[in-house]
Design a protein around this motif. Structure first.
Motif, PDB file in Angstrom:
ATOM      1  N   ILE A 229       0.843  -1.199   0.000  1.00 28.81           N
ATOM      2  CA  ILE A 229       0.000   0.000   0.000  1.00 28.81           C
ATOM      3  C   ILE A 229       0.879   1.251   0.000  1.00 28.81           C
ATOM      4  O   ILE A 229       0.616   2.207  -0.735  1.00 28.81           O
ATOM      5  CB  ILE A 229      -0.960  -0.002   1.219  1.00 28.81           C
ATOM      6  CG1 ILE A 229      -1.938  -1.174   1.137  1.00 28.81           C
ATOM      7  CG2 ILE A 229      -1.695   1.319   1.353  1.00 28.81           C
ATOM      8  CD1 ILE A 229      -2.916  -1.092  -0.016  1.00 28.81           C
ATOM      9  N   GLU A 230       1.939   1.239   0.810  1.00 29.21           N
ATOM     10  CA  GLU A 230       2.852   2.385   0.846  1.00 29.21           C
ATOM     11  C   GLU A 230       3.510   2.599  -0.512  1.00 29.21           C
ATOM     12  O   GLU A 230       3.651   3.744  -0.966  1.00 29.21           O
ATOM     13  CB  GLU A 230       3.910   2.186   1.925  1.00 29.21           C
ATOM     14  CG  GLU A 230       3.345   2.262   3.324  1.00 29.21           C
ATOM     15  CD  GLU A 230       4.325   1.814   4.383  1.00 29.21           C
ATOM     16  OE1 GLU A 230       5.345   1.177   4.046  1.00 29.21           O
ATOM     17  OE2 GLU A 230       4.069   2.104   5.570  1.00 29.21           O
ATOM     18  N   ASN A 231       3.912   1.522  -1.178  1.00 31.34           N
ATOM     19  CA  ASN A 231       4.494   1.647  -2.515  1.00 31.34           C
ATOM     20  C   ASN A 231       3.505   2.271  -3.494  1.00 31.34           C
ATOM     21  O   ASN A 231       3.872   3.149  -4.292  1.00 31.34           O
ATOM     22  CB  ASN A 231       4.953   0.287  -3.045  1.00 31.34           C
ATOM     23  CG  ASN A 231       6.171  -0.238  -2.327  1.00 31.34           C
ATOM     24  OD1 ASN A 231       6.886   0.509  -1.671  1.00 31.34           O
ATOM     25  ND2 ASN A 231       6.404  -1.533  -2.441  1.00 31.34           N
ATOM     26  N   GLU A 232       2.250   1.840  -3.437  1.00 35.81           N
ATOM     27  CA  GLU A 232       1.229   2.405  -4.307  1.00 35.81           C
ATOM     28  C   GLU A 232       0.997   3.887  -4.003  1.00 35.81           C
ATOM     29  O   GLU A 232       0.799   4.687  -4.916  1.00 35.81           O
ATOM     30  CB  GLU A 232      -0.078   1.634  -4.163  1.00 35.81           C
ATOM     31  CG  GLU A 232      -0.035   0.258  -4.759  1.00 35.81           C
ATOM     32  CD  GLU A 232      -1.344  -0.488  -4.592  1.00 35.81           C
ATOM     33  OE1 GLU A 232      -2.376   0.146  -4.290  1.00 35.81           O
ATOM     34  OE2 GLU A 232      -1.316  -1.721  -4.759  1.00 35.81           O
ATOM     35  N   MET A 233       1.032   4.246  -2.712  1.00 37.59           N
ATOM     36  CA  MET A 233       0.836   5.645  -2.340  1.00 37.59           C
ATOM     37  C   MET A 233       1.977   6.513  -2.882  1.00 37.59           C
ATOM     38  O   MET A 233       1.740   7.612  -3.386  1.00 37.59           O
ATOM     39  CB  MET A 233       0.718   5.781  -0.820  1.00 37.59           C
ATOM     40  CG  MET A 233      -0.547   5.180  -0.277  1.00 37.59           C
ATOM     41  SD  MET A 233      -0.847   5.270   1.510  1.00 37.59           S
ATOM     42  CE  MET A 233       0.626   5.777   2.256  1.00 37.59           C
ATOM     43  N   VAL A 234       3.198   6.020  -2.786  1.00 40.94           N
ATOM     44  CA  VAL A 234       4.349   6.769  -3.291  1.00 40.94           C
ATOM     45  C   VAL A 234       4.249   6.934  -4.806  1.00 40.94           C
ATOM     46  O   VAL A 234       4.468   8.028  -5.343  1.00 40.94           O
ATOM     47  CB  VAL A 234       5.677   6.078  -2.885  1.00 40.94           C
ATOM     48  CG1 VAL A 234       6.853   6.670  -3.635  1.00 40.94           C
ATOM     49  CG2 VAL A 234       5.880   6.183  -1.390  1.00 40.94           C
ATOM     50  N   GLU A 235       3.907   5.849  -5.505  1.00 42.20           N
ATOM     51  CA  GLU A 235       3.773   5.925  -6.965  1.00 42.20           C
ATOM     52  C   GLU A 235       2.664   6.893  -7.366  1.00 42.20           C
ATOM     53  O   GLU A 235       2.816   7.669  -8.309  1.00 42.20           O
ATOM     54  CB  GLU A 235       3.515   4.535  -7.547  1.00 42.20           C
ATOM     55  CG  GLU A 235       4.692   3.603  -7.458  1.00 42.20           C
ATOM     56  CD  GLU A 235       5.937   4.130  -8.152  1.00 42.20           C
ATOM     57  OE1 GLU A 235       5.834   4.693  -9.251  1.00 42.20           O
ATOM     58  OE2 GLU A 235       7.025   3.997  -7.560  1.00 42.20           O
ATOM     59  N   ALA A 236       1.543   6.870  -6.651  1.00 43.64           N
ATOM     60  CA  ALA A 236       0.437   7.789  -6.949  1.00 43.64           C
ATOM     61  C   ALA A 236       0.861   9.230  -6.688  1.00 43.64           C
ATOM     62  O   ALA A 236       0.520  10.140  -7.460  1.00 43.64           O
ATOM     63  CB  ALA A 236      -0.792   7.435  -6.115  1.00 43.64           C
ATOM     64  N   TYR A 237       1.608   9.455  -5.622  1.00 39.65           N
ATOM     65  CA  TYR A 237       2.078  10.802  -5.314  1.00 39.65           C
ATOM     66  C   TYR A 237       3.026  11.285  -6.411  1.00 39.65           C
ATOM     67  O   TYR A 237       2.914  12.417  -6.889  1.00 39.65           O
ATOM     68  CB  TYR A 237       2.785  10.839  -3.960  1.00 39.65           C
ATOM     69  CG  TYR A 237       3.153  12.246  -3.528  1.00 39.65           C
ATOM     70  CD1 TYR A 237       2.243  13.022  -2.842  1.00 39.65           C
ATOM     71  CD2 TYR A 237       4.391  12.799  -3.845  1.00 39.65           C
ATOM     72  CE1 TYR A 237       2.561  14.316  -2.449  1.00 39.65           C
ATOM     73  CE2 TYR A 237       4.708  14.088  -3.472  1.00 39.65           C
ATOM     74  CZ  TYR A 237       3.794  14.839  -2.772  1.00 39.65           C
ATOM     75  OH  TYR A 237       4.107  16.116  -2.413  1.00 39.65           O
ATOM     76  N   LYS A 238       3.955  10.434  -6.822  1.00 43.87           N
ATOM     77  CA  LYS A 238       4.889  10.820  -7.883  1.00 43.87           C
ATOM     78  C   LYS A 238       4.141  11.138  -9.172  1.00 43.87           C
ATOM     79  O   LYS A 238       4.457  12.108  -9.850  1.00 43.87           O
ATOM     80  CB  LYS A 238       5.899   9.703  -8.151  1.00 43.87           C
ATOM     81  CG  LYS A 238       6.931   9.554  -7.067  1.00 43.87           C
ATOM     82  CD  LYS A 238       8.040   8.564  -7.336  1.00 43.87           C
ATOM     83  CE  LYS A 238       7.808   7.468  -8.290  1.00 43.87           C
ATOM     84  NZ  LYS A 238       8.870   6.453  -8.334  1.00 43.87           N
ATOM     85  N   ARG A 239       3.146  10.323  -9.490  1.00 44.48           N
ATOM     86  CA  ARG A 239       2.396  10.492 -10.728  1.00 44.48           C
ATOM     87  C   ARG A 239       1.503  11.741 -10.692  1.00 44.48           C
ATOM     88  O   ARG A 239       1.430  12.484 -11.673  1.00 44.48           O
ATOM     89  CB  ARG A 239       1.549   9.239 -10.973  1.00 44.48           C
ATOM     90  CG  ARG A 239       0.757   9.252 -12.253  1.00 44.48           C
ATOM     91  CD  ARG A 239      -0.128   8.023 -12.397  1.00 44.48           C
ATOM     92  NE  ARG A 239      -1.111   7.956 -11.303  1.00 44.48           N
ATOM     93  CZ  ARG A 239      -1.183   6.990 -10.413  1.00 44.48           C
ATOM     94  NH1 ARG A 239      -0.348   5.984 -10.452  1.00 44.48           N
ATOM     95  NH2 ARG A 239      -2.110   7.007  -9.466  1.00 44.48           N
ATOM     96  N   ASP A 240       0.843  11.989  -9.558  1.00 42.53           N
ATOM     97  CA  ASP A 240      -0.187  13.019  -9.506  1.00 42.53           C
ATOM     98  C   ASP A 240       0.273  14.358  -8.938  1.00 42.53           C
ATOM     99  O   ASP A 240      -0.299  15.395  -9.273  1.00 42.53           O
ATOM    100  CB  ASP A 240      -1.381  12.531  -8.674  1.00 42.53           C
ATOM    101  CG  ASP A 240      -2.014  11.288  -9.262  1.00 42.53           C
ATOM    102  OD1 ASP A 240      -1.878  11.070 -10.482  1.00 42.53           O
ATOM    103  OD2 ASP A 240      -2.644  10.533  -8.500  1.00 42.53           O
ATOM    104  N   LYS A 241       1.256  14.362  -8.060  1.00 38.70           N
ATOM    105  CA  LYS A 241       1.606  15.588  -7.343  1.00 38.70           C
ATOM    106  C   LYS A 241       2.909  16.233  -7.798  1.00 38.70           C
ATOM    107  O   LYS A 241       3.107  17.419  -7.550  1.00 38.70           O
ATOM    108  CB  LYS A 241       1.710  15.303  -5.835  1.00 38.70           C
ATOM    109  CG  LYS A 241       0.436  14.782  -5.216  1.00 38.70           C
ATOM    110  CD  LYS A 241      -0.606  15.843  -5.148  1.00 38.70           C
ATOM    111  CE  LYS A 241      -1.832  15.310  -4.425  1.00 38.70           C
ATOM    112  NZ  LYS A 241      -2.888  16.299  -4.375  1.00 38.70           N
ATOM    113  N   LEU A 242       3.807  15.472  -8.420  1.00 39.26           N
ATOM    114  CA  LEU A 242       5.078  16.051  -8.835  1.00 39.26           C
ATOM    115  C   LEU A 242       4.967  16.616 -10.248  1.00 39.26           C
ATOM    116  O   LEU A 242       4.326  16.015 -11.116  1.00 39.26           O
ATOM    117  CB  LEU A 242       6.193  15.001  -8.801  1.00 39.26           C
ATOM    118  CG  LEU A 242       6.578  14.438  -7.441  1.00 39.26           C
ATOM    119  CD1 LEU A 242       7.721  13.437  -7.597  1.00 39.26           C
ATOM    120  CD2 LEU A 242       6.980  15.530  -6.481  1.00 39.26           C
TER     121      LEU A 242
END
Length: 89
Positions: A60-73
């Motif tokens: 879940i943490e890996n998915e959250m990091v990937e989503a953050y990189k994709r959507d917020k950066l």
């Protein structure tokens, strides 16, 4: 109160007999994992998400990091992040 007797064959239930292999990622041993300190409320939220999705907390943490990189950066921030993570590997 009596149990209800149902004919299972009359339900016509189809079960897919496939294996979900989409969760396979780079394997990391348990001793290589690092602890991450978060507030208890955040931990409970992540733990609940892991339970609901039937995944490990680190997945879940890996998915959250990937989503953050994709959507917020921004694209530039993502480029910097990718170059930093390549240099640490």
């Amino acid at each position: 109160m009596a149990l209800i007797k149902k004919d299972a064959d009359a339900l016509h239930v189809k079960v897919e007999k496939t294996v979900d292999d989409t969760r396979k990622q780079k394997t990391v041993s348990a001793k290589d994992r690092k602890s991450l300190r978060v507030d208890p409320d955040t931990y409970d939220t992540i733990k609940s998400l892991a339970y609901i999705k039937d995944k490990k907390i680190y997945e879940i943490e890996n998915e959250m990091v990937e989503a953050y990189k994709r959507d917020k950066l921004s694209p530039r921030e993502r480029e910097i992040f990718d170059s930093m993570s390549r240099s640490t590997n």
